[in-house]
Design a protein around this motif. Sequence first.
Motif, mmCIF file in Angstrom:
data_model
loop_
_atom_site.group_PDB
_atom_site.id
_atom_site.type_symbol
_atom_site.label_atom_id
_atom_site.label_comp_id
_atom_site.label_asym_id
_atom_site.label_seq_id
_atom_site.Cartn_x
_atom_site.Cartn_y
_atom_site.Cartn_z
ATOM 1 N N THR A 61 -6.361 -9.581 -2.889
ATOM 2 C CA THR A 61 -5.938 -8.492 -2.307
ATOM 3 C C THR A 61 -5.473 -8.844 -0.793
ATOM 4 O O THR A 61 -4.664 -8.267 -0.231
ATOM 5 C CB THR A 61 -7.162 -7.655 -2.026
ATOM 6 O OG1 THR A 61 -7.812 -7.295 -3.243
ATOM 7 C CG2 THR A 61 -6.899 -6.348 -1.208
ATOM 8 N N PHE A 67 1.294 -9.900 2.807
ATOM 9 C CA PHE A 67 2.637 -9.840 2.535
ATOM 10 C C PHE A 67 2.803 -9.048 1.466
ATOM 11 O O PHE A 67 3.239 -9.376 0.112
ATOM 12 C CB PHE A 67 3.126 -11.577 2.137
ATOM 13 C CG PHE A 67 2.615 -12.229 3.172
ATOM 14 C CD1 PHE A 67 3.414 -12.379 4.478
ATOM 15 C CD2 PHE A 67 1.679 -13.355 3.255
ATOM 16 C CE1 PHE A 67 3.247 -13.312 5.380
ATOM 17 C CE2 PHE A 67 1.361 -14.190 4.061
ATOM 18 C CZ PHE A 67 2.135 -14.241 5.349
ATOM 19 N N PRO A 68 2.938 -7.798 1.789
ATOM 20 C CA PRO A 68 3.034 -6.760 0.442
ATOM 21 C C PRO A 68 4.269 -6.640 -0.482
ATOM 22 O O PRO A 68 4.187 -6.284 -1.474
ATOM 23 C CB PRO A 68 3.054 -5.201 1.214
ATOM 24 C CG PRO A 68 2.251 -5.635 2.781
ATOM 25 C CD PRO A 68 2.791 -7.007 2.892
ATOM 26 N N LEU A 120 -16.069 -13.724 -8.465
ATOM 27 C CA LEU A 120 -14.873 -13.475 -7.970
ATOM 28 C C LEU A 120 -14.844 -14.059 -6.424
ATOM 29 O O LEU A 120 -15.602 -13.496 -5.724
ATOM 30 C CB LEU A 120 -14.744 -12.015 -7.908
ATOM 31 C CG LEU A 120 -13.248 -11.377 -7.770
ATOM 32 C CD1 LEU A 120 -12.265 -11.963 -8.540
ATOM 33 C CD2 LEU A 120 -13.251 -10.067 -7.609
ATOM 34 N N TYR A 139 -1.973 -10.117 -0.845
ATOM 35 C CA TYR A 139 -1.143 -8.929 -1.137
ATOM 36 C C TYR A 139 -1.036 -8.093 0.443
ATOM 37 O O TYR A 139 -0.005 -7.841 0.705
ATOM 38 C CB TYR A 139 -1.637 -7.831 -2.015
ATOM 39 C CG TYR A 139 -1.772 -8.402 -3.399
ATOM 40 C CD1 TYR A 139 -1.117 -9.544 -3.840
ATOM 41 C CD2 TYR A 139 -2.248 -7.351 -4.601
ATOM 42 C CE1 TYR A 139 -1.201 -9.831 -5.161
ATOM 43 C CE2 TYR A 139 -2.201 -7.810 -5.840
ATOM 44 C CZ TYR A 139 -1.654 -8.877 -6.053
ATOM 45 O OH TYR A 139 -1.514 -9.347 -7.475
ATOM 46 N N LYS A 140 -2.000 -7.870 1.076
ATOM 47 C CA LYS A 140 -2.092 -6.940 2.248
ATOM 48 C C LYS A 140 -1.171 -7.856 3.207
ATOM 49 O O LYS A 140 -0.460 -7.373 4.108
ATOM 50 C CB LYS A 140 -3.358 -7.102 2.811
ATOM 51 C CG LYS A 140 -4.190 -5.918 2.181
ATOM 52 C CD LYS A 140 -5.528 -5.750 2.838
ATOM 53 C CE LYS A 140 -6.674 -4.588 2.005
ATOM 54 N NZ LYS A 140 -7.841 -4.823 2.557
ATOM 55 N N ARG A 147 -13.074 -14.767 -2.671
ATOM 56 C CA ARG A 147 -11.916 -13.992 -1.804
ATOM 57 C C ARG A 147 -12.290 -14.696 -0.656
ATOM 58 O O ARG A 147 -13.259 -15.573 -0.338
ATOM 59 C CB ARG A 147 -12.387 -12.555 -1.692
ATOM 60 C CG ARG A 147 -13.659 -12.014 -1.437
ATOM 61 C CD ARG A 147 -13.877 -10.521 -1.382
ATOM 62 N NE ARG A 147 -13.539 -9.879 -2.465
ATOM 63 C CZ ARG A 147 -14.318 -9.241 -3.442
ATOM 64 N NH1 ARG A 147 -15.886 -9.422 -2.985
ATOM 65 N NH2 ARG A 147 -14.144 -8.775 -4.543
#
Lengths: 296, 435
Positions: free
Chosen positions: A268, A274-275, A122, A271-272, A124
Motif C-alpha cells: 500500500t 507512486f500511484p 504480512l 502505491y501511495k 509493512r
Amino acid sequence: MASHLNNNPVKPSRVVLIGAYGFLGRKLIDHLNSQQIEYLPIDLPEVDLTAPTSVEKFLEVIKPEDSVIFTSALTPDKGKDRGAMLKNIAMMNHFCQFLENGRCSYIVYLSTDAVYGAENRLLRETSPCLPDSLYGFGHLIREEMLRPVAKQREIPLVVLRSNAMYGVGDTHNGYGPNRFLRSALQERKISLFGKGEERRCHIYVGDVVNLIGLCLAKKTEGVLNLTSGASISFMDLAGKISALVDNEIDIQTSRRQNPITHINFDPTEIYKAFPNFWFTSLDDGLKSMIANGFFQ
Amino acid sequence: MIGFVGLSHLGIITSVSGASKGFKVIGFDPNALLCGELTEGKLPIYEPQLDELLAKHNANIRFTADISQLHQCRLIIFSIDIKTDESNHSDLSVLESLIDAVLKVISHDTTLVILSQVPPGFSRRLYHRLKDELQKKNARLYYQVETLIFGRAVERALHPERYIVGCYDPSESLPDTYLHFLESFQCPILAMRYESAELAKISINCCLVASVSAANTLAEICENVGADWAEIVPALRLDKRIGDFAYLEPGLGIAGGNLERDLVTIIRLSNEFGTDSGVVDSWVSNSAYRKDWVFRKLHETILSKYQDPQLAVWGLTYKADTKSIKNSPSLVLLKNLMGIFVKAYDPQAMLESSAFPHVTQVLTPLEACKGSKVLVIMTPWSEFKSIDPVEIKNNLDGDLIIDPYKTLNAQQCKKAGLNYLTLGRPMEFTNGFTS
C-alpha cells in the motif's frame, strides 16, 4: 511511510553513486545516462569503502548539492558471517563520518527486506524489524546509524527496503529467480528446499532503478518497502521458469530441514507514494531476462 | 422540566426524543446562532425522521443560549460532543467547564447526568472534585451510556435496548425525576458503579470491533480462495453464540470517531496498568489496512494499467444517512489519489475544495461517471440502489465497478456488461469468470 519534498519532479544536479559497480549500481548508471543526469561513481577498486581512507575521499568529491545513492553492501553470497556484517557496518560508519563533517543535499539508502526477518506475517513499513540473519542485522544497524546523522545534519533521507532483486546481470545467485533460471538453462534442473512451498516476493531490478529515480526526482523522505506485493511459491516459480525456457526441466525437491515460512508484503505505501508506478510482472521480468540471453 | 446541555448530534437527538415523550425540555448551548436555528426548526444534522419529530413536538422544547434557564430543571443531561484529536484522544476540558458553569445556576435537588462519552474513572474523579458543591445543593451525579448510531439515531433514541446508568453507589435508588424519565422509554435500566458503566460503553464497542475485524479478516481470505463471505454469514447468524444482529458485514475499517476513541482509551488504560492489549492493537492495525482496500484494488485494476485515468467516486460520508465525513474511508481514498482526476458525488456532504484540488464535485451520480474509467461506490446511499447499471455502463469510459458494500446488484451489473468487484468475494467478470 514516506512523503515527497518536491511536489513536482526535479532533476538532481548531480548524483553520487556509492556502490556503483555492483548489480544494481550498473543498472543505475544506465538509468542516469538515459536521463542525462550527471553522476559520480564511487566503488572498488578506486575506493575501498571499508577503509577509513574512504572518509577523505567522500569529503574530497561529494559536493553539498549532490544527491547520494548508497547501495554498497556485501550481499549474503559474499558472506553471511560476522566479518561480512562488520564490513557492511564499517562502510556506513565511514559514510556517517563524512556526513558529520561534509554535506550532501539528499540520501537514498538501499536497505533490504531482510531487516524484518523471516516470519509468517504480512509485512509493512511499520512492522517491527526482527532480523534473523547477520545480513539483516547489519542493514538494520546501518539504517539506525544513518538516520540520526541525516536528521542532525537536516539532510532528507529515504530508506528503501527492497525485496530480493532479479534481472539480467545479477551475479548474486541467491535462491530465487536468478539461480533457478541459471540452473535451468545450464543444468536443466532446479533444486528446491523441501517442495518449494514458501512464498516470497521478488522485484525486477529495472523496477528498483525506476523507483530510485522517482525518489530522486520527488525527494522522497521516510521508509518504503520496494515491493509489488505479489508473492509466489518457489515451486510455482520453478514451474514458471521451466515453462518459459521450453525445456524438460527436472524440478528436484528435497527433505525439508526447516518449517515453512511465507513472507508477504503489503504494497500500500509504495502505491501511495507512486500511484502511477507500474511494476513489472514476474512473467515479463523473466521473459526479459531470457530474451536478453544473459545466461545462454 | 429537563435540561440538555450541549446541542451536539447527541444532544439534539436526545432532547427531541425527550420532548416526544411529553417532557418539557430546555436545550441549552452557548452557541446562540445554533439555538436560533433550532428554534426555527433548522437542523444542523441529518437523521432520518428527525425533522418530523421536532416539528411534531416543538411545543415541548425550547432552545436557549441563556444558561440561567437551567435553573428551572430538576434533571440536567450533559450531551456535548467530546472532540477527539487526530490520534483519537478525547478533550474533556469543555465538558468540565460546562459542568462547573451549570453547577452555579442549578436549583436544589437537581440530578445531573453525563451523557457525553467519558473514559473510565472520569465520573468518580469529577464527583470528588465537585463533592462539596453537590452536597451543598443536594445534587446527585450520574453517568449514562449513550449508544448513538449515526443514521439510526432517532430510532435508537425512541426505542433503546436498555439504559446503562453509572452511579456513585449503585445500591441507592435513582432519583424519582430521573427514573420517571428513563422509564418512559420502557426498556431495562441497569444501574452499576460509575467505572462499570464507563467501561460498559467501551466494552460494547470493543465487541462490535472484534466482530467487524473478524468479518474483514475472513472476507479478505474469501476474496483469495474463491469463497463468498455473503454465503457464510447466514450460517454464522444461525449460531446462537454469534446471533442474528452480529456485525458481520465486511467494511473499509472503523470510522466515525467513536469506536476509534474507545480503542485508544483501552490501549492507554492497558499501557497504564500493564495489561495485554495486543488484540486491540491488531484491530487498529487491521482497520488502517482495510481503509486502503479500494485503493489497492484501484491500483491493481486501473492505476497500474492506464495513464492519467479519470475516476468516479460516489459517496463521501463515512456511512449512509449522515453528513459526517469524520474518518471516512472515502476521504482517505481521495487523499491517496492526489494528482489523479476524480469526479465525486454525495447526496449530503460537500468537500473542502482547497484540500482536494484533484476532485470535482458534481451534482448527479451519472455526471460523475461520464468519462471515468471506473466507478467506486464508497458510501451505500439508498439513492444509488435505484440507478440502472445500464445507465452507468453507458456513461462510463470503462467497464469496472468497485462496490465494497454491495450497493448495486452484482448480477444486474454483469448483465449490463460491467465487471464487478466487492468485499468478500473474488472479482466477477462479465464473462462469468472470477479472479
